[in-house]
Write an enzyme that holds these catalytic residues in place. Structure first.
Site, PDB file in Angstrom:
ATOM      1  N   ARG A 198      46.039  74.696-142.512  1.00 31.59           N
ATOM      2  CA  ARG A 198      47.206  75.146-141.776  1.00 31.59           C
ATOM      3  C   ARG A 198      48.375  75.305-142.744  1.00 31.59           C
ATOM      4  O   ARG A 198      48.563  74.487-143.646  1.00 31.59           O
ATOM      5  CB  ARG A 198      47.589  74.167-140.640  1.00 31.59           C
ATOM      6  CG  ARG A 198      46.747  74.281-139.386  1.00 31.59           C
ATOM      7  CD  ARG A 198      46.954  75.622-138.715  1.00 31.59           C
ATOM      8  NE  ARG A 198      46.240  75.776-137.461  1.00 31.59           N
ATOM      9  CZ  ARG A 198      45.034  76.335-137.322  1.00 31.59           C
ATOM     10  NH1 ARG A 198      44.391  76.752-138.419  1.00 31.59           N
ATOM     11  NH2 ARG A 198      44.477  76.468-136.145  1.00 31.59           N
ATOM     12  N   GLU A 230      53.032  83.586-140.032  1.00 33.65           N
ATOM     13  CA  GLU A 230      51.906  84.527-140.066  1.00 33.65           C
ATOM     14  C   GLU A 230      52.210  85.744-139.211  1.00 33.65           C
ATOM     15  O   GLU A 230      52.449  85.591-138.012  1.00 33.65           O
ATOM     16  CB  GLU A 230      50.630  83.833-139.590  1.00 33.65           C
ATOM     17  CG  GLU A 230      50.197  82.710-140.519  1.00 33.65           C
ATOM     18  CD  GLU A 230      48.816  82.149-140.206  1.00 33.65           C
ATOM     19  OE1 GLU A 230      48.195  82.582-139.200  1.00 33.65           O
ATOM     20  OE2 GLU A 230      48.342  81.278-140.959  1.00 33.65           O
ATOM     21  N   HIS A 264      44.087  84.691-142.871  1.00 35.92           N
ATOM     22  CA  HIS A 264      43.593  83.691-141.916  1.00 35.92           C
ATOM     23  C   HIS A 264      42.174  84.044-141.431  1.00 35.92           C
ATOM     24  O   HIS A 264      41.915  84.135-140.244  1.00 35.92           O
ATOM     25  CB  HIS A 264      44.544  83.565-140.724  1.00 35.92           C
ATOM     26  CG  HIS A 264      44.474  82.214-140.068  1.00 35.92           C
ATOM     27  ND1 HIS A 264      45.579  81.569-139.568  1.00 35.92           N
ATOM     28  CD2 HIS A 264      43.428  81.382-139.830  1.00 35.92           C
ATOM     29  CE1 HIS A 264      45.225  80.408-139.039  1.00 35.92           C
ATOM     30  NE2 HIS A 264      43.915  80.276-139.187  1.00 35.92           N
TER      31      HIS A 264
END
Length: 353
Positions: free
Chosen positions: A258, A287, A306
């Site tokens: 994370r 993000e 991601h």
């Protein structure tokens, strides 16, 4: 007859959920409706009181009409959803934690919430090791330079060559399902693996051939550091400027967990000076990162959007895990992975509804 909403997306489709449930309890009379949320074609984000969600509240409420069970990856279950959907009794979320469900509101409404731990553990572990290798051996940079017409023979100079996993010390910050698989892969490469995880069982870790150390010792000793911890208030910016200064010169840092675990502010300077040899990221504090993000211009950085957990096996495994738990619920059994177990106890004794 039990009605189930399969709120899928473009990674785990409604059809995956429907097949996973129906194939486990073919003898039951079930009806299904489907909803396809826009993720990942549209980014997820916060919705009301929940995080990492997709779609809108009105469309979810409309789709839940008459549904006793909802199965999803990204749908946003907020207090308004629970107010408007009194028939709902179970939400099964096919991800490692039900961050897109307001757990307090679900519990107050007497709705069981189940989830799918370790659904992407293999995928994320393999990806993390891939990023390590790519960063240690300049795979991405040299590929790009060669395709642009530059044959960099100077990369063979001793001061420019990378290091091997065999014989290197790799520090894993976090030793859950993903970290454990990463350790197994690294040991097969011949690496010396150490870990920091105050919540894991030291005896079990030692049995895997991994040494348990504190965080400062891990950072001082590791040629490569890979993050695999959960993001909590206690772990936010776990690696900050003070801790990063403990890394040996030229160390490689990998984050596939994370973004909030890492303080990104000191990283550009550490990379430019060479104190940090390479950085590989799959997750970010924002993000997607903004266009003017300083790390875009920093040297020796690998970035992916991601993707660590994104494999076809992950999608199927996610549907299978929640399919198992829904089948248990439909048979009157306790689901295996329940985020609010007291609600289940109340339901089976008739004290909640």
């Amino acid at each position: 007859m039990t009605h189930i909403l399969a709120a899928g997306d473009h990674f785990v489709s409604p059809e995956f959920f429907i097949h996973a449930v129906r194939s486990r309890v073919p003898e039951l009379d079930l009806t299904f409706s489907g909803l396809t949320l826009p993720w990942p074609h549209e980014p997820f984000g916060p919705v009301d009181t929940v995080d990492e969600a997709s779609g809108t509240i009105p469309e979810l409420i409309a789709a839940l009409a008459g549904a006793e069970i909802a199965v999803t990856q990204m749908a946003a279950f907020t207090p308004e959803v629970f107010r408007q959907c009194p028939v709902l009794k179970l939400i099964s979320v096919c991800r490692g934690g039900p961050v897109n469900v307001d757990l307090a509101a679900a519990t107050a409404a007497g709705v069981i919430v189940s989830f799918a731990p370790a659904r992407n553990a293999v995928a994320a572990a393999e990806f993390a090791v891939g990023l390590m290798l790519a960063a240690m051996r300049r795979v991405v940079a040299t590929d790009s330079e060669l395709k642009s017409g530059s044959w960099r023979g100077d990369y063979y100079a001793y001061e420019n060559v990378g290091i091997e996993l065999d014989g290197s010390t790799v520090g894993l910050v976090g030793y859950g399902a993903i970290g454990r698989i990463v350790a197994r892969i690294l040991i097969a490469f011949g690496a010396n693996v150490i870990t920091y995880d105050p919540y894991a069982d030291p005896a079990a870790i030692a049995a895997d051939g991994v040494e348990v150390v504190d965080l400062p010792a891990l950072l001082r000793r590791s040629a490569v550091v890979s993050l695999h911890a959960r993001l909590t208030p206690e772990t936010r910016h776990l690696l900050n400027a003070e801790n990063l200064a403990l890394l040996p010169d030229g160390a490689v840092l990998v984050n596939t967990a994370r973004g909030g675990l890492l303080d990104y502010t000191p990283l550009p300077a550490l990379l430019t000076s060479g104190r940090l040899g390479a950085l590989a990221l799959d997750v970010y504090d924002i993000e997607p990162p903004p266009a003017d993000w300083p790390l875009f211009a920093a040297p020796n950085v690998i970035m992916t959007p991601h993707l660590a957990g994104a494999t076809r096996q992950t999608a199927q495994r996610a549907a299978d895990i929640v399919g198992d738990d829904i089948a248990r619920y439909l048979r009157g059994e306790r689901p295996q992975h329940v985020a609010n177990p007291l609600v289940f106890e109340g339901l089976v004794t008739g004290s909640v509804r």
